[in-house]
Scaffold this active site. Structure first.
Site, PDB file in Angstrom:
ATOM      1  N   ALA A   1      -4.529  11.198   0.000  1.00 29.70           N
ATOM      2  CA  ALA A   1      -3.763  12.383  -0.423  1.00 29.70           C
ATOM      3  C   ALA A   1      -4.149  12.760  -1.853  1.00 29.70           C
ATOM      4  O   ALA A   1      -4.156  11.902  -2.745  1.00 29.70           O
ATOM      5  CB  ALA A   1      -2.268  12.090  -0.357  1.00 29.70           C
TER       6      ALA A   1
ATOM      7  N   LYS B   1       4.034  -1.736 -20.189  1.00 27.02           N
ATOM      8  CA  LYS B   1       3.455  -2.999 -19.697  1.00 27.02           C
ATOM      9  C   LYS B   1       4.269  -4.189 -20.197  1.00 27.02           C
ATOM     10  O   LYS B   1       4.453  -5.175 -19.466  1.00 27.02           O
ATOM     11  CB  LYS B   1       2.000  -3.092 -20.125  1.00 27.02           C
ATOM     12  CG  LYS B   1       1.135  -2.026 -19.435  1.00 27.02           C
ATOM     13  CD  LYS B   1      -0.195  -1.862 -20.124  1.00 27.02           C
ATOM     14  CE  LYS B   1      -1.063  -0.847 -19.392  1.00 27.02           C
ATOM     15  NZ  LYS B   1      -2.264  -0.475 -20.168  1.00 27.02           N
TER      16      LYS B   1
ATOM     17  N   GLY C   1     -10.608   1.141 -16.275  1.00 28.13           N
ATOM     18  CA  GLY C   1     -11.865   1.485 -15.605  1.00 28.13           C
ATOM     19  C   GLY C   1     -11.601   1.594 -14.118  1.00 28.13           C
ATOM     20  O   GLY C   1     -10.882   0.760 -13.557  1.00 28.13           O
TER      21      GLY C   1
ATOM     22  N   ASP D   1       2.392   3.305 -23.723  1.00 26.34           N
ATOM     23  CA  ASP D   1       1.735   2.634 -22.591  1.00 26.34           C
ATOM     24  C   ASP D   1       1.932   1.119 -22.697  1.00 26.34           C
ATOM     25  O   ASP D   1       2.296   0.465 -21.708  1.00 26.34           O
ATOM     26  CB  ASP D   1       0.245   3.008 -22.605  1.00 26.34           C
ATOM     27  CG  ASP D   1      -0.576   2.229 -21.609  1.00 26.34           C
ATOM     28  OD1 ASP D   1      -0.603   2.614 -20.434  1.00 26.34           O
ATOM     29  OD2 ASP D   1      -1.191   1.212 -22.003  1.00 26.34           O
TER      30      ASP D   1
ATOM     31  N   ILE E   1      -7.551  -7.625 -14.878  1.00 29.04           N
ATOM     32  CA  ILE E   1      -7.191  -9.012 -15.232  1.00 29.04           C
ATOM     33  C   ILE E   1      -6.029  -9.507 -14.371  1.00 29.04           C
ATOM     34  O   ILE E   1      -4.974  -8.864 -14.327  1.00 29.04           O
ATOM     35  CB  ILE E   1      -6.764  -9.105 -16.718  1.00 29.04           C
ATOM     36  CG1 ILE E   1      -7.850  -8.545 -17.628  1.00 29.04           C
ATOM     37  CG2 ILE E   1      -6.411 -10.527 -17.096  1.00 29.04           C
ATOM     38  CD1 ILE E   1      -7.419  -8.402 -19.090  1.00 29.04           C
TER      39      ILE E   1
ATOM     40  N   LYS F   1       2.250   1.740 -13.797  1.00 26.33           N
ATOM     41  CA  LYS F   1       3.139   1.070 -14.770  1.00 26.33           C
ATOM     42  C   LYS F   1       4.260   1.983 -15.227  1.00 26.33           C
ATOM     43  O   LYS F   1       5.372   1.536 -15.469  1.00 26.33           O
ATOM     44  CB  LYS F   1       2.355   0.567 -15.982  1.00 26.33           C
ATOM     45  CG  LYS F   1       1.708   1.695 -16.809  1.00 26.33           C
ATOM     46  CD  LYS F   1       0.267   1.464 -17.043  1.00 26.33           C
ATOM     47  CE  LYS F   1      -0.457   2.749 -17.322  1.00 26.33           C
ATOM     48  NZ  LYS F   1      -1.890   2.637 -17.202  1.00 26.33           N
TER      49      LYS F   1
HETATM   50  P1  NAP Z   1      -6.368  10.043 -11.930  1.00 26.54           P
HETATM   51  O1  NAP Z   1      -7.834   9.866 -12.126  1.00 26.54           O
HETATM   52  O2  NAP Z   1      -5.660  11.066 -12.731  1.00 26.54           O
HETATM   53  O3  NAP Z   1      -6.117  10.343 -10.373  1.00 26.54           O
HETATM   54  C1  NAP Z   1      -4.890  10.735  -9.868  1.00 26.54           C
HETATM   55  C2  NAP Z   1      -5.062  11.140  -8.427  1.00 26.54           C
HETATM   56  O4  NAP Z   1      -3.805  11.433  -7.867  1.00 26.54           O
HETATM   57  C3  NAP Z   1      -5.951  12.372  -8.244  1.00 26.54           C
HETATM   58  O5  NAP Z   1      -6.798  12.205  -7.146  1.00 26.54           O
HETATM   59  C4  NAP Z   1      -4.938  13.476  -7.975  1.00 26.54           C
HETATM   60  O6  NAP Z   1      -5.421  14.500  -7.134  1.00 26.54           O
HETATM   61  C5  NAP Z   1      -3.838  12.724  -7.265  1.00 26.54           C
HETATM   62  N1  NAP Z   1      -2.544  13.348  -7.462  1.00 26.54           N
HETATM   63  C6  NAP Z   1      -1.872  13.521  -8.598  1.00 26.54           C
HETATM   64  N2  NAP Z   1      -0.722  14.153  -8.392  1.00 26.54           N
HETATM   65  C7  NAP Z   1      -0.678  14.414  -7.067  1.00 26.54           C
HETATM   66  C8  NAP Z   1       0.233  15.083  -6.230  1.00 26.54           C
HETATM   67  N3  NAP Z   1       1.342  15.642  -6.743  1.00 26.54           N
HETATM   68  N4  NAP Z   1      -0.029  15.147  -4.909  1.00 26.54           N
HETATM   69  C9  NAP Z   1      -1.159  14.625  -4.422  1.00 26.54           C
HETATM   70  N5  NAP Z   1      -2.078  13.980  -5.168  1.00 26.54           N
HETATM   71  C10 NAP Z   1      -1.838  13.885  -6.465  1.00 26.54           C
HETATM   72  O7  NAP Z   1      -5.590   8.666 -12.175  1.00 26.54           O
HETATM   73  P2  NAP Z   1      -6.213   7.194 -12.208  1.00 26.54           P
HETATM   74  O8  NAP Z   1      -6.853   6.969 -13.529  1.00 26.54           O
HETATM   75  O9  NAP Z   1      -6.994   6.931 -10.977  1.00 26.54           O
HETATM   76  O10 NAP Z   1      -4.873   6.324 -12.215  1.00 26.54           O
HETATM   77  C11 NAP Z   1      -4.130   6.103 -11.041  1.00 26.54           C
HETATM   78  C12 NAP Z   1      -3.048   5.064 -11.322  1.00 26.54           C
HETATM   79  O11 NAP Z   1      -3.675   3.858 -11.725  1.00 26.54           O
HETATM   80  C13 NAP Z   1      -2.097   5.447 -12.453  1.00 26.54           C
HETATM   81  O12 NAP Z   1      -0.806   4.975 -12.165  1.00 26.54           O
HETATM   82  C14 NAP Z   1      -2.667   4.699 -13.652  1.00 26.54           C
HETATM   83  O13 NAP Z   1      -1.694   4.417 -14.628  1.00 26.54           O
HETATM   84  C15 NAP Z   1      -3.152   3.442 -12.973  1.00 26.54           C
HETATM   85  N6  NAP Z   1      -4.213   2.742 -13.705  1.00 26.54           N
HETATM   86  C16 NAP Z   1      -5.342   3.400 -14.020  1.00 26.54           C
HETATM   87  C17 NAP Z   1      -6.346   2.722 -14.702  1.00 26.54           C
HETATM   88  C18 NAP Z   1      -7.645   3.418 -15.078  1.00 26.54           C
HETATM   89  O14 NAP Z   1      -8.500   2.777 -15.671  1.00 26.54           O
HETATM   90  N7  NAP Z   1      -7.848   4.678 -14.747  1.00 26.54           N
HETATM   91  C19 NAP Z   1      -6.169   1.368 -15.055  1.00 26.54           C
HETATM   92  C20 NAP Z   1      -4.983   0.717 -14.685  1.00 26.54           C
HETATM   93  C21 NAP Z   1      -4.012   1.413 -14.000  1.00 26.54           C
HETATM   94  P3  NAP Z   1      -6.656  15.455  -7.545  1.00 26.54           P
HETATM   95  O15 NAP Z   1      -7.843  14.563  -7.632  1.00 26.54           O
HETATM   96  O16 NAP Z   1      -6.764  16.438  -6.478  1.00 26.54           O
HETATM   97  O17 NAP Z   1      -6.276  16.019  -8.886  1.00 26.54           O
END
Ligand code: NAP
Length: 440
Positions: free
Chosen positions: A46, A206, A310, A202, A137, A106
């Site tokens: 989704a 955590k 990442g 942030d 980690i 988180k």
């Molecule tokens: P991201 O790159 O911003 O991706 C978010 C995804 O969710 C996108 O595909 C977006 O769709 C989709 N989305 C957002 N709102 C939506 C909605 N209302 N309905 C349907 N789809 C929706 O985020 P991310 O970096 O992958 O992070 C995802 C989670 O992992 C977060 O909770 C973040 O805190 C956690 N996290 C991330 C990292 C990291 O390194 N990035 C590390 C640890 C934890 P579209 O693509 O169409 O915009």
């Protein structure tokens, strides 16, 4: 793979982490099926925008904007959208539909954790969230399972890669905060709006999650004391280095033995830039890496280190949870809920006792040091070290001086009041920084 059991896996979010999770689920499907005990069929992803470019090669037909339809009928729902809504509603729907949930969110767990864990308890499902703290980690499972038989005394975590990257470069290069932040933004280590990272929000989320697990207590986010790193300048960094310290943004979760009214244990949960001895293992955490240093009564000191963020690195933690969720789902029975039985009180920051380093800008005049020393003494703050540097004005005007004061252990409340007196004293032009020393 001879096992014919199959589990339906729904993915909410196909961004930095989600696209990598989807890719690895498909690319390593045989291996994962062998470990999970069933084929893990990714039934859909989704997203908001069906046409957005993705970080990994994925068939277009997997993508949908109808998250609800995907959730209902899934055995495992992986939530990687981030934010509060619609992630919260999606997870609650998944649990009430009989799915186990994996999330890296988180922000959601730190604010709505009890609601989500209660919902899971009511249906006997499980919520897995290894990726919510420190990316790749392993730290959630060690705290929840491996250390379940021990008593955690203290956790000190570098759990925000952006701020560690900034502070590390300031320390190594002598650069100023604003310059390094600009570079970090250009390189993709910091967001265009860096507030969540540099103001410690942030890390506070955590810290709430880590403290809840470590001390078997539901720790609300607003009980976490939080300060960011925007006040740290090159001279403060230099003074820290000079005194044998490095400055790190730390999430500190501590058991305070006998700290509660009535003599029971309490806990303290706080996020701030702190001075860490250069010999401490956390001082050697460089760049955007994360580390969590855990001290437990029987286990002693443990350090968990690696990539805190990442897409693909975080996907590793998510997939580990997916395998666990699959095994549990196949085994059936009631999932293991969160342990909050200890329910320890969280102490206000004013009750903290620690050592401090106070940096002041003062007029370079006779008697200033004596006035400062008097105010500290009146406030029950005892001086351990003092260093003064004169800054001569370019135009020959009366110069200013920087005084860096190291204190013995003092009560935070006394220290705060004393710093207010210093600021109002007339001899202090500016309180540059007040930093706690951690890791003793
Ligand atoms: P991201 O790159 O911003 O991706 C978010 C995804 O969710 C996108 O595909 C977006 O769709 C989709 N989305 C957002 N709102 C939506 C909605 N209302 N309905 C349907 N789809 C929706 O985020 P991310 O970096 O992958 O992070 C995802 C989670 O992992 C977060 O909770 C973040 O805190 C956690 N996290 C991330 C990292 C990291 O390194 N990035 C590390 C640890 C934890 P579209 O693509 O169409 O915009």
């Amino acid at each position: 793979m001879t096992d014919t059991r199959r589990l339906r896996v729904a993915l909410l979010g196909g961004g930095a982490v989600g696209s990598q999770v989807a890719h690895l689920l498909r690319a390593h499907s045989d291996e994962l099926a062998g470990r999970a005990g069933a084929a893990l069929d990714l039934v859909g992803i989704a997203v908001r925008d069906l046409d957005a470019p993705r970080d990994a090669p994925l068939p277009r037909e997997l993508f949908t904007t109808d998250a609800e339809q995907l959730i209902v009928g899934a055995d495992i729902v992986i939530e990687l959208m981030g934010g509060i809504e619609p992630a919260r509603t999606g997870i609650l729907l998944a649990l009430s539909s009989g799915a186990d949930v994996v999330t890296a969110n988180k922000a959601l767990l730190a604010t709505h954790g009890p609601e989500i864990f209660d919902a899971a308890d009511q249906v006997g499902a499980s919520v897995y969230y290894e990726a919510a703290v420190a990316g790749a980690i392993p730290i959630i499972r060690p705290l929840r399972d491996s250390l379940a038989g021990d008593r955690v005394q203290r956790i000190m975590g570098i759990v925000n890669g952006t701020t560690n990257y900034i502070l590390d470069r300031m320390d190594r290069e002598g650069s100023d905060f604003a310059a390094v932040l600009g570079d970090a933004q250009a390189l993709g280590y910091a967001e265009a709006d860096p507030t969540a990272d540099v103001e410690g929000y942030d890390a506070a989320q955590k810290a709430a999650i880590l403290a809840s697990l470590a001390f078997h207590t539901a720790v609300p986010l607003d009980a976490v004391h939080r300060e960011g790193i925007t006040q740290i300048d090159a001279q403060t960094m230099d003074a820290a280095r000079h005194a044998g310290y490095v400055i790190k943004l730390l999430a500190v979760c501590e058991r305070v033995v006998g700290g509660a009214e009535g003599g029971g244990d309490a806990i303290s949960v706080r996020v701030y830039p702190a001075l860490v001895d250069r010999d401490h293992p956390l001082a050697s955490v460089h760049g955007a890496n994360n580390a969590v240093f855990v001290q437990a009564e029987a286990a002693g000191d443990l350090m968990f280190y690696g990539a805190g963020a990442g897409g693909v690195q975080t996907a590793s933690a998510v997939l580990g949870d997916v395998v666990s969720a699959a095994r549990r789902h196949l085994a059936g029975g009631v999932g293991v809920g969160e342990s909050t039985r200890a329910n320890l009180p969280v102490l206000p920051i004013g009750t903290l006792t620690t050592r401090y380093q106070i940096t002041l800008e003062v007029a370079d005049q006779p008697g200033v040091l004596a006035t400062v020393a008097g105010i500290l003494s009146d406030g029950n703050v005892s001086i351990a070290t003092v260093e003064q540097t004169v800054i001569t004005a370019a135009d020959g005007a009366p110069g200013t001086a920087r005084i860096v004061i190291g204190t013995h252990r003092a009560l935070e409340q006394d220290l705060g009041e004393t710093v207010d007196h210093l600021a109002a004293s007339g001899v202090v032009a500016r309180v540059v920084s007040v930093l706690r020393v951690e890791g003793d």
